[in-house]
Design an enzyme around this catalytic site. Structure first.
Site, PDB file in Angstrom:
ATOM      1  N   SER A   1      29.297  38.563  31.794  1.00 48.95           N
ATOM      2  CA  SER A   1      29.668  38.953  33.169  1.00 48.95           C
ATOM      3  C   SER A   1      28.395  39.077  33.985  1.00 48.95           C
ATOM      4  O   SER A   1      27.324  39.370  33.446  1.00 48.95           O
ATOM      5  CB  SER A   1      30.376  40.303  33.152  1.00 48.95           C
ATOM      6  OG  SER A   1      30.511  40.794  34.474  1.00 48.95           O
TER       7      SER A   1
ATOM      8  N   TYR B   1      30.774  49.045  30.481  1.00 45.89           N
ATOM      9  CA  TYR B   1      31.056  47.612  30.667  1.00 45.89           C
ATOM     10  C   TYR B   1      29.756  46.840  30.897  1.00 45.89           C
ATOM     11  O   TYR B   1      29.496  45.817  30.253  1.00 45.89           O
ATOM     12  CB  TYR B   1      32.005  47.442  31.853  1.00 45.89           C
ATOM     13  CG  TYR B   1      32.462  46.022  32.095  1.00 45.89           C
ATOM     14  CD1 TYR B   1      33.526  45.477  31.385  1.00 45.89           C
ATOM     15  CD2 TYR B   1      31.831  45.215  33.047  1.00 45.89           C
ATOM     16  CE1 TYR B   1      33.955  44.178  31.615  1.00 45.89           C
ATOM     17  CE2 TYR B   1      32.256  43.912  33.282  1.00 45.89           C
ATOM     18  CZ  TYR B   1      33.318  43.394  32.566  1.00 45.89           C
ATOM     19  OH  TYR B   1      33.738  42.102  32.797  1.00 45.89           O
TER      20      TYR B   1
ATOM     21  N   LYS C   1      28.202  43.888  28.443  1.00 49.37           N
ATOM     22  CA  LYS C   1      28.070  42.504  28.886  1.00 49.37           C
ATOM     23  C   LYS C   1      26.615  42.024  28.837  1.00 49.37           C
ATOM     24  O   LYS C   1      26.355  40.846  28.566  1.00 49.37           O
ATOM     25  CB  LYS C   1      28.653  42.339  30.294  1.00 49.37           C
ATOM     26  CG  LYS C   1      30.172  42.534  30.335  1.00 49.37           C
ATOM     27  CD  LYS C   1      30.892  41.497  29.475  1.00 49.37           C
ATOM     28  CE  LYS C   1      32.403  41.556  29.625  1.00 49.37           C
ATOM     29  NZ  LYS C   1      33.097  40.498  28.846  1.00 49.37           N
TER      30      LYS C   1
HETATM   31  P1  NDP Z   1      42.493  40.357  31.552  1.00 50.43           P
HETATM   32  O1  NDP Z   1      42.626  41.815  31.324  1.00 50.43           O
HETATM   33  O2  NDP Z   1      43.350  39.711  32.576  1.00 50.43           O
HETATM   34  O3  NDP Z   1      42.697  39.564  30.174  1.00 50.43           O
HETATM   35  C1  NDP Z   1      42.032  39.968  28.996  1.00 50.43           C
HETATM   36  C2  NDP Z   1      42.862  39.588  27.793  1.00 50.43           C
HETATM   37  O4  NDP Z   1      42.158  40.022  26.617  1.00 50.43           O
HETATM   38  C3  NDP Z   1      44.223  40.295  27.773  1.00 50.43           C
HETATM   39  O5  NDP Z   1      45.228  39.393  27.372  1.00 50.43           O
HETATM   40  C4  NDP Z   1      43.998  41.390  26.744  1.00 50.43           C
HETATM   41  O6  NDP Z   1      45.173  41.832  26.097  1.00 50.43           O
HETATM   42  C5  NDP Z   1      43.074  40.699  25.761  1.00 50.43           C
HETATM   43  N1  NDP Z   1      42.424  41.682  24.902  1.00 50.43           N
HETATM   44  C6  NDP Z   1      41.945  42.903  25.247  1.00 50.43           C
HETATM   45  N2  NDP Z   1      41.472  43.547  24.164  1.00 50.43           N
HETATM   46  C7  NDP Z   1      41.649  42.703  23.110  1.00 50.43           C
HETATM   47  C8  NDP Z   1      41.388  42.824  21.729  1.00 50.43           C
HETATM   48  N3  NDP Z   1      40.863  43.926  21.198  1.00 50.43           N
HETATM   49  N4  NDP Z   1      41.706  41.773  20.931  1.00 50.43           N
HETATM   50  C9  NDP Z   1      42.275  40.651  21.454  1.00 50.43           C
HETATM   51  N5  NDP Z   1      42.565  40.502  22.744  1.00 50.43           N
HETATM   52  C10 NDP Z   1      42.259  41.520  23.579  1.00 50.43           C
HETATM   53  O7  NDP Z   1      40.960  40.113  31.887  1.00 50.43           O
HETATM   54  P2  NDP Z   1      40.224  38.861  32.565  1.00 50.43           P
HETATM   55  O8  NDP Z   1      40.951  37.632  32.287  1.00 50.43           O
HETATM   56  O9  NDP Z   1      39.897  39.241  33.952  1.00 50.43           O
HETATM   57  O10 NDP Z   1      38.859  38.895  31.754  1.00 50.43           O
HETATM   58  C11 NDP Z   1      38.591  38.005  30.686  1.00 50.43           C
HETATM   59  C12 NDP Z   1      37.130  38.162  30.321  1.00 50.43           C
HETATM   60  O11 NDP Z   1      36.333  37.901  31.462  1.00 50.43           O
HETATM   61  C13 NDP Z   1      36.756  39.579  29.875  1.00 50.43           C
HETATM   62  O12 NDP Z   1      35.784  39.489  28.861  1.00 50.43           O
HETATM   63  C14 NDP Z   1      36.161  40.177  31.129  1.00 50.43           C
HETATM   64  O13 NDP Z   1      35.278  41.226  30.845  1.00 50.43           O
HETATM   65  C15 NDP Z   1      35.448  38.964  31.678  1.00 50.43           C
HETATM   66  N6  NDP Z   1      35.136  39.061  33.102  1.00 50.43           N
HETATM   67  C16 NDP Z   1      36.138  39.244  34.019  1.00 50.43           C
HETATM   68  C17 NDP Z   1      35.815  39.344  35.356  1.00 50.43           C
HETATM   69  C18 NDP Z   1      36.847  39.550  36.404  1.00 50.43           C
HETATM   70  O14 NDP Z   1      36.473  39.814  37.559  1.00 50.43           O
HETATM   71  N7  NDP Z   1      38.126  39.450  36.110  1.00 50.43           N
HETATM   72  C19 NDP Z   1      34.409  39.248  35.814  1.00 50.43           C
HETATM   73  C20 NDP Z   1      33.462  39.030  34.756  1.00 50.43           C
HETATM   74  C21 NDP Z   1      33.832  38.949  33.454  1.00 50.43           C
HETATM   75  P3  NDP Z   1      45.879  43.181  26.715  1.00 50.43           P
HETATM   76  O15 NDP Z   1      46.450  42.758  28.016  1.00 50.43           O
HETATM   77  O16 NDP Z   1      46.869  43.564  25.708  1.00 50.43           O
HETATM   78  O17 NDP Z   1      44.783  44.203  26.849  1.00 50.43           O
END
Ligand code: NDP
Length: 254
Positions: free
Chosen positions: A146, A161, A165
């Site tokens: 991130s 967080y 990251k």
């Molecule tokens: P979301 O919350 O929309 O999606 C994340 C997914 O990861 C969910 O389906 C979640 O399941 C799953 N997840 C969480 N914990 C686990 C676990 N322990 N094992 C397996 N799966 C898991 O997030 P984003 O799509 O926005 O983010 C995706 C990635 O991008 C993350 O790493 C985030 O930190 C990174 N990111 C996002 C940004 C943003 O602005 N959105 C900016 C920079 C980085 P559940 O719903 O059950 O928790």
């Protein structure tokens, strides 16, 4: 294209956190580039996987997997390899965010965030790397870090967080060097603010503030990350490893 080097045909790609958000969208784009796709998520992503198979005519599968549990990860890597016949690519993307000031963070809060975002990325990368080495295969990994690993977001407090990251970006470089001789490339993407379920529920005045500070004056979309992931996972980037690609509408530039 004479040199079809973005093509992912005959490759099997694992996407973690692919049930929603960035993972779900990028999984579709990987399939569009020809890859068969396996989704690992805390929740059952069968529906997402089936839709991708229907839309792009590739093979897909979904496995419920908690990335913080190394035994579960190992078991699912084996199961995915068995089901798909092989594994080639990993979009190591599952993550969580907690908006809580450092002074209020409990030990559990801190451990939970670091466990998913840093330990989880390592456990999946390690199991995937072990699979490749054991099968004498080369492969590619893209971790989701991130821009928060480079800058400190405001007004929200999110030290857990941000630290996790920053760890992902440096873990990426460390694995890239350790595995260079094994033909395993490891890169990361560092998105800025992206419209997903993760950010969509954040209080509106914070979202408005973010947008006002992004030179592009808008948040990005998951679709705007897909090209970078395809580039880094494909033969278009064979001399690239250890890169952290920041994709943030110029947020970290100013
Ligand atoms: P979301 O919350 O929309 O999606 C994340 C997914 O990861 C969910 O389906 C979640 O399941 C799953 N997840 C969480 N914990 C686990 C676990 N322990 N094992 C397996 N799966 C898991 O997030 P984003 O799509 O926005 O983010 C995706 C990635 O991008 C993350 O790493 C985030 O930190 C990174 N990111 C996002 C940004 C943003 O602005 N959105 C900016 C920079 C980085 P559940 O719903 O059950 O928790």
């Amino acid at each position: 294209m004479k040199h079809d080097f973005f093509n992912l045909k005959n490759k099997v790609a694992i996407v973690t956190g692919g049930n929603q958000g960035i993972g779900k969208v990028v999984a579709g784009y990987l399939a569009d580039a020809g890859a068969d796709v396996v989704i690992f998520d805390l929740n059952d992503a069968s529906e997402v996987a089936e839709k991708i198979a229907e839309e792009y005519g590739v093979r897909t599968a979904a496995f419920v997997c908690n990335v913080t549990d190394p035994e579960d990860v190992e078991k699912n890597i084996q199961a995915a390899a068995e089901k798909m016949g092989t594994l080639d690519l990993l979009f190591n993307n599952a993550g969580i965010c907690l908006h809580k000031d450092a002074l209020d963070c409990t030990p559990d809060d801190w451990l939970k965030v670091v466990n998913v975002n840093l330990n989880g990325i390592f456990f999946v990368a390690q199991a995937f790397g072990r699979y490749l080495v054991a099968h004498n295969k080369t492969g590619n990994i893209v971790n989701t870090a991130s821009m928060s690993g480079t800058i400190v977001n405001i007004p929200q407090g999110q030290a857990s967080y941000n630290s996790s990251k920053a760890g992902v970006a440096h873990l990426t470089k460390s694995l890239a060097v350790e595995w260079a001789s094994k033909g395993i490339r490891v890169n990361s993407i560092s998105p800025g603010y992206i419209k997903t379920e993760m950010t969509g529920t954040v209080r509106q005045d914070w979202q408005d503030y973010w947008v006002s500070t992004i030179p592009f004056r808008r948040m990005g979309t998951p679709e705007e990350l897909a090209g970078a992931v395809i580039y880094l996972l494909s033969d278009a980037s064979t001399y690239t490893s250890g890169l952290d690609m920041i994709i943030d509408g110029c947020f970290t530039v100013v």
